[in-house]
Each structure stands twice: as structure tokens, then as C-alpha cells.
Design an enzyme around this catalytic site. Structure first.
Site, mmCIF file in Angstrom:
data_model
loop_
_atom_site.group_PDB
_atom_site.id
_atom_site.type_symbol
_atom_site.label_atom_id
_atom_site.label_comp_id
_atom_site.label_asym_id
_atom_site.label_seq_id
_atom_site.Cartn_x
_atom_site.Cartn_y
_atom_site.Cartn_z
ATOM 1 N N GLY A 122 -21.807 48.073 -13.321
ATOM 2 C CA GLY A 122 -21.072 46.986 -13.976
ATOM 3 C C GLY A 122 -20.505 46.012 -12.965
ATOM 4 O O GLY A 122 -19.763 46.405 -12.078
ATOM 5 N N PHE B 9 -15.238 41.835 -13.519
ATOM 6 C CA PHE B 9 -14.164 41.568 -12.553
ATOM 7 C C PHE B 9 -13.856 42.786 -11.690
ATOM 8 O O PHE B 9 -13.675 42.671 -10.483
ATOM 9 C CB PHE B 9 -12.903 41.118 -13.284
ATOM 10 N N GLY B 10 -13.803 43.983 -12.290
ATOM 11 C CA GLY B 10 -13.450 45.180 -11.540
ATOM 12 C C GLY B 10 -14.560 45.622 -10.598
ATOM 13 O O GLY B 10 -14.334 45.825 -9.408
ATOM 14 N N GLU C 40 -7.470 30.860 -28.431
ATOM 15 C CA GLU C 40 -8.208 29.865 -27.649
ATOM 16 C C GLU C 40 -9.416 29.354 -28.436
ATOM 17 O O GLU C 40 -9.711 28.168 -28.466
ATOM 18 C CB GLU C 40 -8.649 30.476 -26.312
#
Lengths: 452, 452
Positions: free
Chosen positions: B19, B22-23, B181
């Protein structure tokens, strides 16, 4: 607003334009400006006008689709009596003067057919098109981009050398301007941009082949320029094969000039076929399906129907006019004037005449060839000219400055920023390492860092 | 390069990261920088890292997919011992220490699972997801964009008033930051940007509805800010319905709070479900499928397996950490350090601690809310802050300046430049006027300029 309100204002003539490419959109803009009282309907299968000459930049990951397309209704938004319809035209009823879209239709007083062309596979569309897409729509360009990028991902995982070679072979069929631009852009992408980011791809294995049946590429350009373009292509690493007839295309590769060439990515730019408009009109066409029109671009025996751009053919100086944007745009201008004269009951002043402004083609980054009258230019100066012309002609593109900046960025830094492998209707986006032809013994080890 | 060369260099530990959100990407960058001798493999289903917080801008035609995605291997290109594999992980063998992708596998010494989350449809995925897509991938965003734009094309041709109203109703399910949003951006697109370009769409018919089951929107934000966000949404024309439980979704609309609401476009942002990694690991998970990890982010009883980001859950100050990018990135940093310590045979210094930098959300153009410690900001100043933070965090985006310019352009001129209706696997891109529910009597006249 109910259905009652939707009736044509009587007394005002109604013009219907089918197709919002360069010709159709130009006619729509001119009619809106010069004859604001006309009820104008523009019908297109898509919602956007596409700047086709830059489609190869989308296919090679330098530009996003939105950079070269703009909504038709956005371009025409200020023309209050112009209506834009996204629908597929299926026929024309010349008797009743109606344009048919499946089982609905709309009437016209004047009809402009500007439906363009698609690839000509010379009788092999069904079997070849799925393998070797052309370059006419956003979808085509995205499919090619996906194929090129995915093929690198597959090659990175592939353990079999022959398979890896096949994956890294890119063939462009057709040495016209589109084929040359495409081959140059693929060569830069495949040899320069991508390899540094892969760990198991040897640039020496990559091949880009341009196949042309005629004795030379760019047959519409002067010989000296075509020769220079060929040299430039070869410097970029393209294997240019002229006098080479394509015989067969399969999932595994192609036969050209009697030789079997394994290749995973094959792109078709070898010929165009006009849209089926000729059939709708029951008109006489040439071999490529282009309607033979009168000197004022009307359909023979139908002075209220115009056909232009790649859908029509007309002779000038004993040659048919080429299927390029400037011809279509000049025809769009002309048709708007003729319709105005017809509405006013005036005689059509003079037949259509194309003012040749020259030919341009790019060959890779910062190199182009240009033929303007008797002037021949090649190299960086021609490329600056190409850039200027393409920016000026991005019709109604609010963001043409942005597109220019994107180009500058891509060209200077050799970036190809639009590298998303998006899912497709045709391919599986995730390569399954198990489906590669890896020897069974290695099947448990997909790929590891080479010892160094 | 043949298969022989592809063997792990013995003696150097091998880290596999699954994956590249972000991490995962943060961990990969840190490991590459701090431990260049480690053999690192990054596996992802796609070829790109996606800046998910801006996905709603793609869904509402302000940005192109490429503006918020960057090839993973481009970000990691300088890490010579890092390999990127585009493939789908299907299982993990904790005994043999191998990551399984269909029927091939690779070994690891340390494994980092950062596979993120997808929408939680609370047991209705099969029936609701095809109608009400979420907002997790480029494909999701493109599907929503296509649906919104196509619905306007269909409404323009639609003669039946009820049908037109249904087509022009947009529902967002879920009043978290993404829902807020999304609703704000749809309101601007639907009320301000699009209507001037259509001839038969009455802006009074358009409705944007935000449905939230809880008594207020933005439950993770302070009450005062949530109240201001709600007011701003209402000024933009959004019908905000709190304490309203969604009960059913069909092709024709939804039932919420006991009321049937016809709607053509429904967007799902009502909950997340972790990726199936918990099942691969046979781990204990919470109700959303998140793996319960040790304080050092390792899997219980497996000190060589780390789980982070939206795939894991961990308590801090008696609350689970939120599923946001800053948490995942800080966890990525942390895991890189812990792996380094483990490789060196050192004790892990301290458990993971999240340093809360605050919360941000935008509500339409040039308006945001921010909660930083005890500070609350709303309005334009918060939006400038939002802009600054998002630009700084566009990891490895060469073109972040370009993206900034695109935004500025969109925001200042209210442009939505990415308005291509591209073909999809699910929809027919060309609306067929005959398939609209037009009264039979009007079927021959699709639409004409209103008399004026």
C-alpha cells in the site's frame, strides 16, 4: 419550463450543425457572431470539442485529456439562440429536412454535416481495432496511454526474456504526421523518461518501430523535410521501415514486409475513413467514404445541406484537399457566410478556396518540420513556430496559458506527469504476476532486488 | 537481465510495504533515506500514490486526475534498492513470512501493511455501491464527475418536469469532512458554473441535499465550527438534513428520514471499512475491520508485522485515532524508525504517539474551517491555511506549483475546466434522447430553442 415553450420561433431560420470538431465549431461560432437571429443547434456525440492534433501528447502521458478538450456549450455559452445537444445522429431525412437521433428528430432549414473521420482498417476493423487502436478520441488516447504504461509494469515483472522483449516492442503503423509524432513521443517516453524508474528493464531491450507502406514517410511533405524527420526519428531510436506493407495484426505482434514482429503495443495511424454521413445522405463518396460536394460545399441537388472537413472531399489544383484542421476551419468560416447569403436571398459569391498556410509536424521534443509556401524549416525554430500556431489555434480554451506551461514543463524536464493507469473497459488494470510466462520453478518468487 | 540476477542479496534485511498511500509511502521514503542498505519492496494495486483529500476536486471537474496522483516509482526512483510492484495482494503467510499475490509470493523480514480503507455500506454494498459511489479512488471520482455532467445533459433534453427535477437533485450521504467538501463543491458547480451554459435548465429546479444521521455535521470538529460550516453550506444552497437516517437507495432516489427523495446522483461518504488485511493476518479487528495493533503498531504476537493508517486502530487519550492523512504519515515515520531499531537489535524506544496538528475542511470556494489546539478559525483565512497545508503535503509532486495555479484559476474564475464526459464501464456516454421519459406526443421533437 415546459414542453410548450420549446418550439422554434417561427420566421427565424433554423440551422443544425452535426459535429463540433474544427469545422463545425468554427461555423457555429461564425453564425452566432454574424447572424444572432438564427436558431442554431449543434449536435455532437460527446460534450467536448477536442484539439485532435495534440492527442498524441495525451497518449504519451504529457497532457491530461482536459488540457486539450473544452465543453462545446462552454465555447458557445454567449450565443443565446444556440443550443447544444449531446446525442448520436443516426440518419438524415432529406425529404422532410430532419436530423434523426435514434427515434427522435429535429427539423432544419440549413444543415451542416461535419462529423469527421475515424481510422480506416481497410476491411480488418473488427479484428485489428481492439489490438491496434487509432488516435481519434480521448478514449483512444487513454487506451494507448494505459497500454504503454501497463506494458512497462508487466515487463518489470516478466522473467522470460523473449516475453520481455515482446512487451517492450512498440509499433506505430503509418508514417503520416500522426504516426511520426506518435513514434517520436513514444521513443522519448520509452527510452528516456521511464527506464530510470524500473529495476529490471534494460533500455537495450526496448524497440520502437514505425511501419510505412510507401517508399517514404510524410508523403504530403517535401522530400527534403521528410528525410530530415526520418533522421531525427532514427536519432531518437525509432526503427523506421518504409516500403513495408502491414499484413497481419494479432495479440502477439504483427507481420509487416513478410516479417513476423512480436509486439505488445501496436498503434494504428495508417488511414482515415469518413464518418457514415455519406450513407445518411445517400451521397456519392470517394473510396474513403468522403462525400463529393459542390464547389460551394453543398450536397449535389441539396443546396441547403453542407458537408465539410474530413467528411467531404473537394479538389483544388487537381488534388483533393488534405484532411487537416486548417481546411476544416476555413470551410466552417465559408459555410457560415454562404448560409448568411442564402438566408438573405443573395447569390453565393464564389466557390470555396483553401488558402494553404503550410504544414507542420513535430518529431520528438523541441524538433519540428515546417513547409510554408516555398520555405522549409526544421529543428528548434520550426518547433517554436509549431508551438505558437498550436497555442493560437486552441479555440476557446480558457486555459491555453496553463497548457503552454504544462508543455514547457514536460519538454524542459522530460516529465510525463500524466501517468495514471486507470481501469478500462478492455483491460484489467492490475497485472497479475502469475499470468506472466514465468518458468514454473520461479513462480514462487515474483521478483527481487538484483544482487549488486 | 535474466532470472538469475533476481535474487535477494543475502545478509541485507528485506522489508515489504503493502500500500502506497500516505502511511506506506512515508515509511518507504524514510527507509530509503535512513537505511539505504535495506532491500525494500513496495506493492500497490495501482501505479500511483493518490492525494485523496483533493479527490472531491476531481469529482467536481476542477482538477484532472493527474493533478493529484503521482507514479509511486517516480517518487521512489532515487532509492536504488527499492523495487515497486504493481500487483494485488491476496493474502499473507505469517508462518513462512511471505506476501501472496494470487499464486506467486515474495518473502519478507519485516512487513508493513498500509492498505487503507474503502466505503462502508453497512451490509448494502452490493445493491447501493453501483448507484451511490464513494470517493476513494480516481475511478470513483471520475464516475461521479461523469454522472454529474451527464445528468445535466440529460436534464437539458428532458421534457417531463418531474424527471427533470429528479435529474437535477444531488444527494450526498454523510456529513463528515468529505461529505461537506463534496456538497459544497457540487453546489457551486450546479448552481453557479453550469446553468448559464444550458438553455432549458431552471436553476430553481436544482437541489443539493446533504444527509447526516447524527444530530450535527462534522462531529469530529468543535460545535462552533460545525455550526459555521453548516451556515456556509446553506448559503451555498445546500439543504442540510441532520438526524436523518438513510434507509434505502434505488436507481430512482433514496429514502431518508422516512421520506422518499427522487434523485439521480447519490454520493456515499457515510463510513469507512478497512481493507481486508485483517483477514489476511487472521487478526482481531474492530467493527470497521481495523486491526487492533500493539502500542508500537505491530501485530499482536508478530513483532515483524506492522499495520498502520486506516487499516489499523489504536487508542490515544481514550479515543481511537482518526483515519486521516497526518496520522498515517506520522505512523509511517514511526514504523521506519522502529524497523531500523529492530534491524540493529535495539529496543524500541517508545510507543507511537500522534501529535495532533489540527483539523481542516473546506466548504466551497475560499471558505474553510480549522481547529488547531484551542484555536478555531473559519472563512477565507482558514482557507488560505488549508491551501498552504495541502500544497506543502503534496508528497513528491513535481507539479505542485501547476496544481496551485489550476486551483487559483478555478477558484478565481469559477471555472470547472475538467468537464469531459468520458466513456465508462458502467454508463453509456451518449444520452439517447429517446430513452428519456418524454410524452409520446413529443417524441419527434427532441428540443428546440424556446420562443422568446
Amino acid at each position: 419550463m415546459d414542453a410548450e415553450a420549446r418550439t422554434t420561433q417561427t420566421g427565424h431560420p433554423r440551422v443544425v450543425i452535426v459535429g463540433a470538431g474544427f469545422g463545425g465549431l468554427q461555423a457555429a461560432l461564425d453564425i452566432g457572431k454574424q447572424q444572432p437571429e438564427v436558431n442554431l443547434t449543434v449536435i455532437d456525440r460527446t460534450n467536448h470539442h477536442l484539439f485532435q492534433p495534440l492527442l498524441y501528447q495525451v497518449a504519451t502521458a504529457a497532457l491530461s485529456p482536459a488540457d486539450i478538450s473544452t465543453p462545446i456549450r462552454h465555447v458557445l455559452r454567449k450565443q443565446k439562440r444556440t443550443e447544444v445537444v449531446m446525442a448520436e445522429v443516426t440518419d438524415v431525412d432529406l425529404e422532410q429536412k430532419r436530423v434523426i437521433m435514434h427515434d427522435v428528430s429535429i427539423p432544419y432549414d440549413y444543415l451542416v454535416i461535419a462529423t469527421g473521420a475515424h481510422e480506416n482498417y481497410f476491411g480488418h476493423r473488427e479484428s485489428w481495432e481492439p489490438i491496434a487502436p487509432g488516435l481519434k478520441s480521448i478514449e483512444d488516447a487513454q487506451q494507448i496511454r494505459r497500454k504503454i504504461l501497463l506494458t512497462f509494469e508487466q515487463a518489470e515483472l516478466e522473467m522470460d526474456t523473449e516475453q520481455r522483449k515482446r512487451l517492450l516492442t512498440f509499433m506505430v503503423i503509418g508514417g503520416g504526421p500522426t504516426g511520426v509524432e506518435m513514434a517520436g513521443a513514444i521513443a522519448e517516453l520509452a527510452y528516456q523518461t521511464l527506464p530510470p524508474e524500473y529495476r529490471h528493464i534494460d533500455p537495450g531491450m526496448i524497440r520502437v518501430i514505425l511501419v510505412e507502406a510507401m517508399p517514404r514517410i510524410l508523403s504530403t511533405f517535401p522530400k527534403s523535410l521528410a528525410r530530415r524527420a526520418r533522421k531525427k526519428l532514427e536519432r531518437l531510436g525509432v526503427d523506421v521501415r518504409t516500403s513495408t506493407l502491414l499484413e497481419e495484426i494479432t495479440e502477439e505482434g504483427a507481420v509487416a514486409g513478410g516479417q513476423w514482429m512480436p509486439a505488445n503495443t501496436i498503434i494504428w495511424t495508417a488511414g482515415v475513413q469518413a464518418s457514415p454521413a455519406g450513407q445518411w445522405l445517400g451521397a456519392e463518396t470517394d473510396r474513403a467514404g468522403r462525400v463529393l460536394v459542390n464547389p460551394d460545399l453543398t450536397l449535389p441537388n441539396h443546396s441547403d445541406v453542407f458537408v465539410l472537413g474530413d467528411t467531404a472531399t473537394i479538389m483544388q489544383d487537381n488534388k483533393p484537399l488534405p484532411g487537416i484542421a486548417p481546411v476544416a476551419m476555413q470551410q466552417g468560416h465559408y459555410v457560415a457566410v454562404v448560409i448568411k447569403q442564402k438566408i438573405a436571398g443573395e447569390q453565393t459569391s464564389e466557390p470555396f478556396h483553401y488558402h494553404d498556410k503550410g504544414y507542420l509536424a513535430t518529431v520528438g521534443r523541441a524538433y519540428a518540420i515546417a513547409s510554408i509556401g516555398r520555405i522549409r524549416i526544421s529543428g528548434f525554430s520550426a518547433w517554436i513556430l509549431w508551438l505558437a500556431v498550436h497555442i493560437v489555434y486552441l479555440i476557446g480554451y480558457d486555459n491555453r496559458i496553463m497548457v503552454l506551461l504544462q508543455w514547457a514543463w514536460s519538454y524542459i524536464f522530460l516529465k510525463r506527469r500524466v501517468r495514471i493507469i486507470a481501469p478500462s473497459t478492455r483491460d484489467n488494470p492490475v497485472p497479475d504476476p502469475a499470468h506472466n510466462n514465468m518458468p514454473a520453478a520461479e513462480k514462487t518468487e515474483v521478483s527481487t532486488i538484483p544482487g549488486q
